[in-house]
Design an enzyme around this catalytic site. Structure first.
Site, PDB file in Angstrom:
ATOM      1  N   PHE A 122      50.791  40.352  76.458  1.00 14.25           N
ATOM      2  CA  PHE A 122      51.858  39.351  76.427  1.00 14.25           C
ATOM      3  C   PHE A 122      51.270  38.013  75.946  1.00 14.25           C
ATOM      4  O   PHE A 122      50.203  37.607  76.414  1.00 14.25           O
ATOM      5  CB  PHE A 122      52.425  39.221  77.842  1.00 14.25           C
ATOM      6  CG  PHE A 122      53.709  38.478  77.947  1.00 14.25           C
ATOM      7  CD1 PHE A 122      54.881  39.004  77.417  1.00 14.25           C
ATOM      8  CD2 PHE A 122      53.763  37.260  78.591  1.00 14.25           C
ATOM      9  CE1 PHE A 122      56.082  38.318  77.533  1.00 14.25           C
ATOM     10  CE2 PHE A 122      54.961  36.570  78.711  1.00 14.25           C
ATOM     11  CZ  PHE A 122      56.125  37.104  78.176  1.00 14.25           C
ATOM     12  N   ASP A 198      47.290  42.937  84.415  1.00 10.43           N
ATOM     13  CA  ASP A 198      48.622  42.355  84.534  1.00 10.43           C
ATOM     14  C   ASP A 198      49.585  43.532  84.709  1.00 10.43           C
ATOM     15  O   ASP A 198      49.723  44.372  83.815  1.00 10.43           O
ATOM     16  CB  ASP A 198      48.989  41.525  83.298  1.00 10.43           C
ATOM     17  CG  ASP A 198      50.285  40.753  83.515  1.00 10.43           C
ATOM     18  OD1 ASP A 198      51.170  41.272  84.219  1.00 10.43           O
ATOM     19  OD2 ASP A 198      50.413  39.637  82.970  1.00 10.43           O
ATOM     20  N   TYR A 223      60.263  39.719  89.242  1.00 11.67           N
ATOM     21  CA  TYR A 223      61.675  39.647  88.831  1.00 11.67           C
ATOM     22  C   TYR A 223      62.065  40.753  87.844  1.00 11.67           C
ATOM     23  O   TYR A 223      63.197  40.819  87.406  1.00 11.67           O
ATOM     24  CB  TYR A 223      62.018  38.271  88.235  1.00 11.67           C
ATOM     25  CG  TYR A 223      61.057  37.758  87.178  1.00 11.67           C
ATOM     26  CD1 TYR A 223      61.107  38.225  85.874  1.00 11.67           C
ATOM     27  CD2 TYR A 223      60.098  36.801  87.499  1.00 11.67           C
ATOM     28  CE1 TYR A 223      60.231  37.773  84.917  1.00 11.67           C
ATOM     29  CE2 TYR A 223      59.202  36.331  86.541  1.00 11.67           C
ATOM     30  CZ  TYR A 223      59.276  36.817  85.255  1.00 11.67           C
ATOM     31  OH  TYR A 223      58.384  36.362  84.315  1.00 11.67           O
ATOM     32  N   LYS A 224      61.116  41.628  87.487  1.00 12.76           N
ATOM     33  CA  LYS A 224      61.418  42.713  86.551  1.00 12.76           C
ATOM     34  C   LYS A 224      61.833  43.954  87.350  1.00 12.76           C
ATOM     35  O   LYS A 224      62.911  43.949  87.946  1.00 12.76           O
ATOM     36  CB  LYS A 224      60.216  42.936  85.642  1.00 12.76           C
ATOM     37  CG  LYS A 224      59.993  41.718  84.726  1.00 12.76           C
ATOM     38  CD  LYS A 224      58.732  41.750  83.902  1.00 12.76           C
ATOM     39  CE  LYS A 224      58.692  40.534  82.972  1.00 12.76           C
ATOM     40  NZ  LYS A 224      57.364  40.309  82.395  1.00 12.76           N
ATOM     41  N   ARG A 373      64.251  46.563  72.188  1.00 12.30           N
ATOM     42  CA  ARG A 373      63.612  47.113  73.387  1.00 12.30           C
ATOM     43  C   ARG A 373      64.665  47.552  74.403  1.00 12.30           C
ATOM     44  O   ARG A 373      65.544  46.778  74.754  1.00 12.30           O
ATOM     45  CB  ARG A 373      62.686  46.053  73.982  1.00 12.30           C
ATOM     46  CG  ARG A 373      61.770  46.567  75.067  1.00 12.30           C
ATOM     47  CD  ARG A 373      60.810  45.504  75.538  1.00 12.30           C
ATOM     48  NE  ARG A 373      61.495  44.426  76.244  1.00 12.30           N
ATOM     49  CZ  ARG A 373      60.888  43.501  76.962  1.00 12.30           C
ATOM     50  NH1 ARG A 373      59.568  43.496  77.049  1.00 12.30           N
ATOM     51  NH2 ARG A 373      61.569  42.549  77.574  1.00 12.30           N
TER      52      ARG A 373
HETATM   53  C1  PLP Z   1      56.977  39.013  81.980  1.00 13.31           C
HETATM   54  C2  PLP Z   1      55.507  38.825  81.812  1.00 13.31           C
HETATM   55  C3  PLP Z   1      54.897  37.602  82.103  1.00 13.31           C
HETATM   56  C4  PLP Z   1      55.733  36.431  82.510  1.00 13.31           C
HETATM   57  O1  PLP Z   1      54.950  35.428  83.047  1.00 13.31           O
HETATM   58  P1  PLP Z   1      55.576  34.234  83.874  1.00 13.31           P
HETATM   59  O2  PLP Z   1      54.407  33.406  84.154  1.00 13.31           O
HETATM   60  O3  PLP Z   1      56.238  34.841  85.084  1.00 13.31           O
HETATM   61  O4  PLP Z   1      56.612  33.562  83.027  1.00 13.31           O
HETATM   62  C5  PLP Z   1      53.525  37.510  81.963  1.00 13.31           C
HETATM   63  N1  PLP Z   1      52.783  38.558  81.565  1.00 13.31           N
HETATM   64  C6  PLP Z   1      53.345  39.745  81.265  1.00 13.31           C
HETATM   65  C7  PLP Z   1      52.500  40.888  80.841  1.00 13.31           C
HETATM   66  C8  PLP Z   1      54.730  39.905  81.367  1.00 13.31           C
HETATM   67  O5  PLP Z   1      55.286  41.083  81.075  1.00 13.31           O
END
Ligand code: PLP
Length: 413
Positions: A122, A198, A223-224, A373
């Site tokens: 990400f 992560d 939140y996912k 997606r």
């Molecule tokens: C959704 C996601 C994030 C989001 O990070 P926030 O700090 O909560 O905005 C970070 N890393 C990955 C791999 C994600 O999928």
């Protein structure tokens, strides 16, 4: 004749779980639970209680129960990720937690100031890791992939004695590639590096066993697939014996051994405690409880079983209905190597995404440059929804109704 999808729904042992969520009758087909999970029914009741009883009436007295929330919710998440005992806390956001843990890891040894990741990660993770490495006088190595599969061999070649941390997303946010957690952890260890996962797109969707994998550190979103609500704080894990040897880069009062001792000298809290920093977002945390309780009740194994058959079913729909319309597939075809979402490629993916949302009552998301997606949350997505979504994707392309969205560039996708 009942369709295959209807039959799969009828046989689905998790079908009852959908009723635990607020789902509008005749509302859109929601395929973005991997970005923001649906709202559990119980969350509204809990939020009301947290606001009225605990905040409005309890006021500062409520801190006696709020104070333990990061640890209590942390242990609920710990059960989903195979974390031993008291080793997981809810705190801050994923990006911030990544910064905290990667920094702490590099501070252990100045000779190991390089970080390795891959180009499936990400972007926020990449920005954070680069900053941490450069601040330590090192650099970030981004191992290139084919855009779909984790470049395992390339990572092995990129490792070395100067690498302090190997950091990867267990499930890649775009392609959905799922790493072998045990294998990559062993690889990091063989070079004397720490493994930092992560788990954002993995937790609540695929089995994770940090203890069994002997993983060093992990962060992730709630939140996912955990359905914790918009802006719900993230979590972080550190292997208990390792945590004792790490210094928190932000030594806040909630991470102090005695937060209400008000000493001007900082004494780190035990283990993971030292990474909690400061006052948590209590109302957001209250909303996290029902989603975690549901997942722990259902169990990740059952979720995974349904998830694999849902992503496989989507791939069948792709072969049958979409491949001939210019859609490719950006997700591993091996079920053992993919998470719970499937990404299709199409030259006009963004326009198709917008037309689906605006005109067809289907909510996927767009991930550039050409990814449509589709996220399937086994707790509430049905096979019939997947089948119907594929039909509507086909309709939008065949009718060329996506064409009027071709020049639209929204700020949020
Ligand atoms: C959704 C996601 C994030 C989001 O990070 P926030 O700090 O909560 O905005 C970070 N890393 C990955 C791999 C994600 O999928």
């Amino acid at each position: 004749m009942t369709s295959r999808a209807a039959e799969l729904d009828r046989l689905d042992p998790l079908a009852w779980v959908r009723g635990e969520f607020i789902i509008e009758e005749g509302g859109p087909i929601y395929l973005d639970g991997n970005s923001l999970g649906r709202c559990p029914r119980a969350a509204l009741e809990i939020l009301r209680k947290a606001a009225e009883a605990d905040w409005a009436n309890g006021l500062v007295r409520s801190w006696s129960s709020w104070f333990d929330l990061p640890a209590r919710l942390g242990s609920e998440i710990g059960r989903l990720i195979g974390a031993a005992g008291d080793s997981t806390r809810v705190s801050d956001s994923t990006s911030v937690n990544l910064y905290k843990l990667a920094s702490a890891a590099l501070r252990r040894n100045p000779a190991r100031n390089r970080i390795v990741t891959d180009d499936l990660n990400f972007p926020s993770d990449v920005y954070v890791l680069r900053e941490v490495a450069e601040r330590a006088g090192g650099l970030l190595t981004i191992v290139p992939s084919d855009g779909i599969h984790g470049p395992v061999e390339g990572i092995n070649e990129a490792m070395g004695e100067d690498v302090g941390v190997l950091s990867l997303s267990l499930v890649a946010y775009r392609s959905g590639y799922l790493y072998d957690g045990s294998r990559l952890g062993k690889m990091a260890k063989s070079f004397g590096s720490l493994m930092l996962w992560d788990l954002s797109h993995a937790v609540g969707a695929v089995p994770i066993d940090l203890g069994e994998w002997d993983a060093d550190m992990a962060v992730g979103c709630s939140y996912k697939y955990l359905n914790g609500g918009p802006g719900a704080p993230a979590f972080l894990y550190v292997r208990p014996d390792l945590a004792e040897t790490l210094a928190a880069p932000i030594p806040g009062w909630f991470g102090h051994a005695e937060a209400f001792g008000f000493s001007l000298d900082y004494t780190p809290g035990q283990g993971i405690e030292r990474f909690t920093v400061s006052t948590p977002p209590v109302l957001s945390m209250a909303a996290m409880e029902p989603g975690l309780a549901l997942l722990n009740r259902v169990g990740v194994e059952a979720v995974r079983e349904k998830s694999i058959s849902q992503t496989a079913f989507m791939m069948e729909c792709w072969t049958g209905e979409l491949e001939s319309l210019g859609f490719g597939i950006l997700t591993p075809t091996d079920p053992a190597r993919r998470g719970a979402h499937v990404t299709l490629s199409h030259e006009h993916a963004l326009a198709i995404d917008l037309a689906l949302i605006e005109e067809e009552g289907v909510i996927p998301d767009f991930r550039g440059p050409n990814g449509l997606r589709l996220g399937f949350s086994p707790l509430y997505t049905t096979f019939s929804e997947i089948e119907e979504a594929a039909r509507r994707i086909r309709r939008v392309v065949e009718s060329r109704r996506y064409e009027k969205y071709r020049s639209v560039r929204p700020r949020v996708t």
